[in-house]
Design an enzyme around this catalytic site. Structure first.
Site, PDB file in Angstrom:
ATOM      1  N   LYS A 190       4.760 -31.036  -7.995  1.00 57.07           N
ATOM      2  CA  LYS A 190       3.714 -31.920  -8.553  1.00 57.07           C
ATOM      3  C   LYS A 190       4.142 -33.391  -8.536  1.00 57.07           C
ATOM      4  O   LYS A 190       3.311 -34.292  -8.458  1.00 57.07           O
ATOM      5  CB  LYS A 190       3.291 -31.451  -9.940  1.00 57.07           C
ATOM      6  N   THR A 247       0.104 -35.505 -14.203  1.00 61.72           N
ATOM      7  CA  THR A 247       0.827 -36.568 -13.486  1.00 61.72           C
ATOM      8  C   THR A 247      -0.038 -37.244 -12.424  1.00 61.72           C
ATOM      9  O   THR A 247       0.284 -38.355 -12.010  1.00 61.72           O
ATOM     10  CB  THR A 247       2.137 -36.039 -12.867  1.00 61.72           C
TER      11      THR A 247
HETATM   12  O1  13P Z   1       7.121 -34.398 -15.759  1.00 65.22           O
HETATM   13  C1  13P Z   1       6.511 -35.186 -16.433  1.00 65.22           C
HETATM   14  C2  13P Z   1       5.329 -34.831 -17.227  1.00 65.22           C
HETATM   15  O2  13P Z   1       5.132 -33.443 -17.270  1.00 65.22           O
HETATM   16  C3  13P Z   1       6.916 -36.606 -16.439  1.00 65.22           C
HETATM   17  O3  13P Z   1       6.339 -37.194 -15.343  1.00 65.22           O
HETATM   18  P1  13P Z   1       7.054 -38.399 -14.604  1.00 65.22           P
HETATM   19  O4  13P Z   1       8.459 -37.941 -14.288  1.00 65.22           O
HETATM   20  O5  13P Z   1       6.227 -38.650 -13.398  1.00 65.22           O
HETATM   21  O6  13P Z   1       7.045 -39.545 -15.559  1.00 65.22           O
END
Ligand code: 13P
Ligand code: NAI
Length: 326
Positions: A190, A247
């Site tokens: 993701k 995300t």
């Molecule tokens: O994994 C995350 C939310 O589930 C954090 O996302 P980021 O690492 O893109 O900030």
């Protein structure tokens, strides 16, 4: 008293700090380990971690740089970046005295070996019981006690369930699973797809394109997952679709924010860990080795590697042959 009364968190970044607050809120005795002694001493005295500003650690959380102390816990959470997970578990292994559960909380795939997080744990600490925690959960939200749900998977269902009992609280709801591979695939893939969607938003391609790219991203995440043995309900669950939705829709995500900056033609945000950057090349190498089509992830990897421009990548995706939806 639950089976796992004491919890150690390895890695005092944003996520490790948030997870320490989660475990304390669930009533566990918590040790937060930072590899840098000065960093540990500063957090221990100020109760504030600059990586998660504004969140005060409760006095009962022990902050240390002594690994032997952390290794005594009944369960251990590893919250380093994915590419540092092996190093952290290697260092921990010699201090372990029994088959302690080690829960990977990083989202990624190891460079070079193409291994997922629980496989790295199994290699680095063969006596441990590997597990994975992943799902839609920003460290800041979690630490502030905003409601969050994640998936926690271990091969042994009783173990997964006991770990959930030890960490869960009304504001942090882990669901247990035995689909370890499915959970780690969702969390890793993701991040790459969030960079793609961030780029599209940064390029002002519109809300329809954002939804289309997120959905086609999910199609390739699910294709990848199915081929590697993940269950459909996991891929459509918190660690797959759930985390993808989070995300791919919020600038609070560092991966989305990286894409957003690239799409706008700006520099990447400095000092922010965007795991998708590290995961993209490994993900597409793994996909290629299994003949899995992942055009969105491929485009992200090519853009990050400077092999194509953003406009050429967008045009390449939009002019692919029409095909049946699957
Ligand atoms: O994994 C995350 C939310 O589930 C954090 O996302 P980021 O690492 O893109 O900030
Ligand atoms: N921040 C978030 O909202 C979430 C992060 N994650 C995942 O957690 C992992 C860590 O992310 P963050 O904490 O946000 O990053 P961060 O950049 O805030 O912190 C990473 C921490 O790991 C430490 N570290 C690096 N190598 C280490 C090693 N070998 N041993 C011990 N510590 C080491 C660093 O010193 C730093 O404190 C990533 O894989 C991320 O995808 C997962 C869910 C939410």
């Amino acid at each position: 008293m639950p089976a796992f009364q004491s919890v150690a968190v390895i890695g005092a970044g944003a996520w490790g700090t948030a997870l320490a607050t989660v475990a304390a809120r669930a009533g566990r005795s918590v040790t937060l380990w930072a590899r840098n002694a000065e960093h540990a001493a500063r957090i221990a005295s100020t109760r504030d971690n600059p990586r998660l500003p504004g969140v005060m650690l409760t006095p009962d959380i022990v902050v240390t740089s002594e690994l032997a102390l952390a290794a005594r816990a009944d369960m251990i959470l590893i919250a380093t970046p994915a590419q540092h997970l092996r190093g952290a578990v290697n260092a921990l292994a010699s201090h372990l005295t029994g088959p302690v559960p080690i829960i990977a909380c990083a989202k990624g795939i190891e460079h070079g070996t193409h291994k997922f997080m629980t496989d790295v744990i199994a290699e680095a600490a063969p006596a441990a019981q590997p597990a994975i925690l992943s799902g839609p959960s920003f460290a800041d939200d979690v630490a502030r006690g905003l409601p969050t749900a994640v998936t926690l998977a271990a091969k042994d269902e009783q173990l997964a369930s006991a770990l959930v009992q030890a960490l869960g609280s009304p504001t942090f709801r882990p669901y247990h699973s035995t689909d370890v591979r499915g959970v780690e695939i969702g969390g890793a893939a993701k991040n790459v797809l969030a960079i793609a969607v961030g780029i599209a938003v940064g390029r002002k391609l519109g809300a329809s394109a954002q939804a289309a790219l997120t959905t086609r991203g999910f199609a390739e995440l699910a294709r990848f997952g199915r081929t590697l043995g993940a269950r459909g309900e996991t891929l459509g669950g918190l660690s797959g679709l759930g985390d993808l939705i989070l995300t791919c829709s919020s600038p609070q995500s560092r991966n989305f924010a990286l894409g957003l900056a690239l799409g706008r033609g700006e520099k990447a945000p400095a000092g922010k860990l965007a795991e998708g950057e590290s995961t993209a090349p490994v993900l597409i190498e793994l996909a290629a080795s299994q003949n899995i089509e992942m055009p969105v992830s491929q485009a992200v990897a090519a853009i990050l590697d400077g092999k194509t421009t953003i406009d050429a990548a967008i045009s390449g995706l939009l002019t692919r042959p029409f095909k049946a939806e699957e």
